[in-house]
Design an enzyme around this catalytic site. Structure first.
Site, PDB file in Angstrom:
ATOM      1  N   LYS A   1      70.141 -18.660 -51.106  1.00  0.00           N
ATOM      2  CA  LYS A   1      69.376 -17.410 -51.053  1.00  0.00           C
ATOM      3  C   LYS A   1      70.134 -16.288 -50.354  1.00  0.00           C
ATOM      4  CE  LYS A   1      65.011 -19.467 -51.755  1.00  0.00           C
ATOM      5  NZ  LYS A   1      63.768 -18.983 -52.296  1.00  0.00           N
TER       6      LYS A   1
ATOM      7  N   PHE B   1      61.832 -18.549 -44.916  1.00  0.00           N
ATOM      8  CA  PHE B   1      61.108 -19.737 -44.470  1.00  0.00           C
ATOM      9  C   PHE B   1      61.262 -20.814 -45.528  1.00  0.00           C
ATOM     10  CE2 PHE B   1      58.223 -19.581 -40.727  1.00  0.00           C
ATOM     11  CZ  PHE B   1      58.756 -18.445 -40.150  1.00  0.00           C
TER      12      PHE B   1
ATOM     13  N   ASP C   1      56.385 -19.969 -57.330  1.00  0.00           N
ATOM     14  CA  ASP C   1      57.653 -20.036 -58.066  1.00  0.00           C
ATOM     15  C   ASP C   1      57.465 -19.624 -59.528  1.00  0.00           C
ATOM     16  OD1 ASP C   1      59.304 -20.909 -55.961  1.00  0.00           O
ATOM     17  OD2 ASP C   1      58.375 -22.888 -56.069  1.00  0.00           O
TER      18      ASP C   1
ATOM     19  N   PRO D   1      60.412 -13.691 -59.900  1.00  0.00           N
ATOM     20  CA  PRO D   1      61.628 -13.220 -59.232  1.00  0.00           C
ATOM     21  C   PRO D   1      61.695 -13.817 -57.833  1.00  0.00           C
ATOM     22  CG  PRO D   1      59.941 -11.511 -59.235  1.00  0.00           C
ATOM     23  CD  PRO D   1      59.422 -12.633 -60.089  1.00  0.00           C
ATOM     24  N   ASP D   2      62.900 -14.147 -57.350  1.00  0.00           N
ATOM     25  CA  ASP D   2      63.045 -14.619 -55.966  1.00  0.00           C
ATOM     26  C   ASP D   2      63.253 -13.380 -55.084  1.00  0.00           C
ATOM     27  OD1 ASP D   2      64.051 -15.586 -53.451  1.00  0.00           O
ATOM     28  OD2 ASP D   2      64.239 -17.531 -54.441  1.00  0.00           O
ATOM     29  N   ILE D   3      62.217 -13.043 -54.345  1.00  0.00           N
ATOM     30  CA  ILE D   3      62.232 -11.785 -53.584  1.00  0.00           C
ATOM     31  C   ILE D   3      63.305 -11.839 -52.498  1.00  0.00           C
ATOM     32  CG2 ILE D   3      60.814 -10.213 -52.206  1.00  0.00           C
ATOM     33  CD1 ILE D   3      58.349 -11.602 -53.541  1.00  0.00           C
TER      34      ILE D   3
ATOM     35  N   LYS E   1      69.083 -23.909 -48.972  1.00  0.00           N
ATOM     36  CA  LYS E   1      68.441 -22.612 -49.215  1.00  0.00           C
ATOM     37  C   LYS E   1      69.165 -21.461 -48.514  1.00  0.00           C
ATOM     38  CE  LYS E   1      64.111 -23.930 -50.369  1.00  0.00           C
ATOM     39  NZ  LYS E   1      62.764 -24.347 -50.097  1.00  0.00           N
TER      40      LYS E   1
ATOM     41  N   ASN F   1      48.545 -21.296 -53.844  1.00  0.00           N
ATOM     42  CA  ASN F   1      48.953 -22.398 -52.964  1.00  0.00           C
ATOM     43  C   ASN F   1      48.159 -22.295 -51.669  1.00  0.00           C
ATOM     44  OD1 ASN F   1      50.493 -20.797 -50.940  1.00  0.00           O
ATOM     45  ND2 ASN F   1      51.678 -20.269 -52.765  1.00  0.00           N
TER      46      ASN F   1
ATOM     47  N   LYS G   1      38.350 -14.138 -70.330  1.00  0.00           N
ATOM     48  CA  LYS G   1      38.198 -15.502 -69.802  1.00  0.00           C
ATOM     49  C   LYS G   1      38.446 -16.527 -70.916  1.00  0.00           C
ATOM     50  CE  LYS G   1      35.008 -18.586 -67.537  1.00  0.00           C
ATOM     51  NZ  LYS G   1      33.626 -18.885 -67.236  1.00  0.00           N
TER      52      LYS G   1
HETATM   53  O1  C5P Z   1      62.487 -21.693 -52.642  1.00  0.00           O
HETATM   54  P1  C5P Z   1      61.362 -21.589 -51.671  1.00  0.00           P
HETATM   55  O2  C5P Z   1      60.107 -21.045 -52.272  1.00  0.00           O
HETATM   56  O3  C5P Z   1      61.089 -22.824 -50.880  1.00  0.00           O
HETATM   57  O4  C5P Z   1      61.909 -20.529 -50.623  1.00  0.00           O
HETATM   58  C1  C5P Z   1      61.152 -20.109 -49.576  1.00  0.00           C
HETATM   59  C2  C5P Z   1      61.657 -18.788 -49.048  1.00  0.00           C
HETATM   60  O5  C5P Z   1      61.975 -17.910 -50.113  1.00  0.00           O
HETATM   61  C3  C5P Z   1      60.579 -18.074 -48.269  1.00  0.00           C
HETATM   62  O6  C5P Z   1      61.210 -17.257 -47.331  1.00  0.00           O
HETATM   63  C4  C5P Z   1      59.878 -17.254 -49.342  1.00  0.00           C
HETATM   64  O7  C5P Z   1      59.182 -16.159 -48.792  1.00  0.00           O
HETATM   65  C5  C5P Z   1      61.026 -16.852 -50.206  1.00  0.00           C
HETATM   66  N1  C5P Z   1      60.707 -16.711 -51.640  1.00  0.00           N
HETATM   67  C6  C5P Z   1      60.734 -15.470 -52.222  1.00  0.00           C
HETATM   68  N2  C5P Z   1      60.473 -15.313 -53.559  1.00  0.00           N
HETATM   69  C7  C5P Z   1      60.189 -16.391 -54.317  1.00  0.00           C
HETATM   70  C8  C5P Z   1      60.155 -17.668 -53.739  1.00  0.00           C
HETATM   71  C9  C5P Z   1      60.406 -17.797 -52.393  1.00  0.00           C
HETATM   72  O8  C5P Z   1      60.988 -14.484 -51.512  1.00  0.00           O
HETATM   73  N3  C5P Z   1      59.923 -16.227 -55.589  1.00  0.00           N
END
Ligand code: C5P
Length: 415
Positions: free
Chosen positions: A355, A337, A291, A318-320, A351, A223, A301
């Protein structure tokens, strides 16, 4: 009682015109003021204005035989009760720190045995630059009183700390210094150390930049995150005295001074590096984590074979942030953020709950925020929404770090 005598060194900056008002205030209070104008200062105010306002000859050069015969520069530096440098440019502060004496002003500053009050004014980036931070720290340790600049819009179009304080506030600092009270109104003086290093003893974890999700050995999903905002936050936290771990995705940015940097590529690597960096007092998750990743990246390749292009199956990353919030080592303050292109606040509020973060910093990235140098953000928390005016990413970082320091300084909630 004899009138106080002030030697006022006027440096070169757009704020030099405010030195004229300071001269007026000094005289109105019955004190005497003699002005020294640097070459750069003379680009902004004339010797004639300062002479007229101070009622004294203005000194500009080390090489003036008449001046030398009448008073001599060493004498000039010692005849005063207080030496005031206003505006103190980044250049003057650097020369004071290094002991450079290459013109009348810097020679006087090196030769004086009187207290010195410096009133900095400069561009926000020059103010937050590591060299200026180091010089100011050294000057304060050496007994020079250095005023904190004001925050606000600047002549250069940026916003942040670096503006010369109002002449009235400078005069109050001058009065305090003359009265032998170095701390009044002067952040960074003895007794106000908290302001300089409000995060000392704290560990702040910051993630920044994009992640790269491998498709094959030469291609990836990514991105447009530049990492600038996260790096600015890491720099500001280090500047505030924190131990900082910066987990950075692939970006082309130098490591801020005093920051421990861990470079990663993918979301999975970022998750591991974050876990390895715990415990932390605060975590600021600025990274634009992908994501999705490629479910089954190729070892070789992928070749064009004619016909239909290959289909890429995706798997969720994974959502960190959410894992950190739910985990056993949750930092006391967890900041996420949210970069959105529409319905910014509604998404941010959702969020915050989903989160489990304490604050979400929401920004509208539909314009030039990604990769740009400025940001307009909203701080969304359980207490509501605060919208901050558009400012440089450094200024946003400094403001956020101030808030983090205040939150960590507050008593932990019961339970
Ligand atoms: O859901 P979104 O990507 O918009 O959420 C943004 C927030 O979640 C940011 O703080 C980003 O660093 C964190 N995030 C994360 N792991 C992910 C996706 C987002 O920690 N896989």
């Amino acid at each position: 009682m004899a009138a106080a005598r002030i030697l006022l060194i006027v440096g070169g900056g757009i704020a030099a015109y405010k030195a004229c008002e300071l001269v007026r205030l000094i005289r109105r209070a019955g004190a005497e003021v003699t002005c020294v104008l640097t070459d750069a200062g003379a680009q902004f105010v004339t010797p004639m204005s300062l002479a007229a306002l101070s009622g004294q000859p203005v000194h500009t050069s080390l090489w003036n035989p008449q001046d030398e015969a009448e008073i001599g520069h060493i004498q000039l530096s010692r005849a005063a009760d207080l030496v005031v440098v206003c505006p103190a440019t980044a250049d003057l502060l650097a020369k004071m720190t290094a002991g450079i004496a290459d013109d009348l002003a810097t020679t006087l500053l090196l030769a004086t045995d009187k207290p010195v009050l410096a009133v900095p004014a400069m561009n926000v980036r020059m103010w937050s630059h590591a060299a200026t931070r180091r010089n100011i720290a050294w000057l304060r340790e050496s007994g020079v009183s250095v005023m904190e600049p004001d925050h606000g819009p600047m002549a250069c179009g940026e916003f942040g700390p670096g503006r010369l304080p109002d002449p009235e506030a400078i005069w109050r600092a001058v009065e305090a210094r003359l009265a032998g009270i170095p701390a009044i109104g002067l952040a960074g003086q003895p007794g106000s150390d908290e302001r300089r290093t409000p995060l000392s003893g704290k560990h702040v974890l910051v993630t920044a930049g994009p992640t790269h999700e491998r498709i094959d050995p030469v291609r990836y999903l990514a991105n447009r995150s530049s990492g600038k905002q996260g790096f600015a936050i890491a720099a500001a936290a280090a500047d505030a005295g924190a131990r900082v771990t910066l987990v950075a995705g692939p970006v082309a940015l130098p490591t801020p001074p005093g920051v421990e940097r861990v470079d990663v590529e993918s979301a999975a690597e970022m998750a591991q590096a974050v876990a390895a960096a715990l415990p932390a007092d605060a975590a600021v998750m600025v990274a634009a984590v992908a994501d999705w990743r490629i479910a089954d990246p190729a070892d070789e390749k992928i070749k064009k074979q004619g016909g239909a292009p290959p289909a890429l199956a995706l798997a969720e990353n994974p959502d960190i942030l959410a894992s950190l919030a739910a985990g056993p080592q949750r930092p006391r303050l967890l900041v996420g953020f949210a970069a959105e292109t529409h319905d910014v606040l509604a998404h941010a509020q959702r969020k915050l709950a989903v989160k489990g973060a304490d604050w979400i910093i929401a920004n509208d990235v539909s314009g030039d925020v990604m990769g740009g140098d400025a940001n307009a953000v909203h701080l969304v928390s359980g207490a509501g929404v605060e919208s901050w005016e558009r400012a440089s990413k450094q200024a946003v970082a400094a403001r956020l770090v101030d808030r983090i320091a205040a939150a960590l300084a507050a008593e932990p909630a019961d339970g």
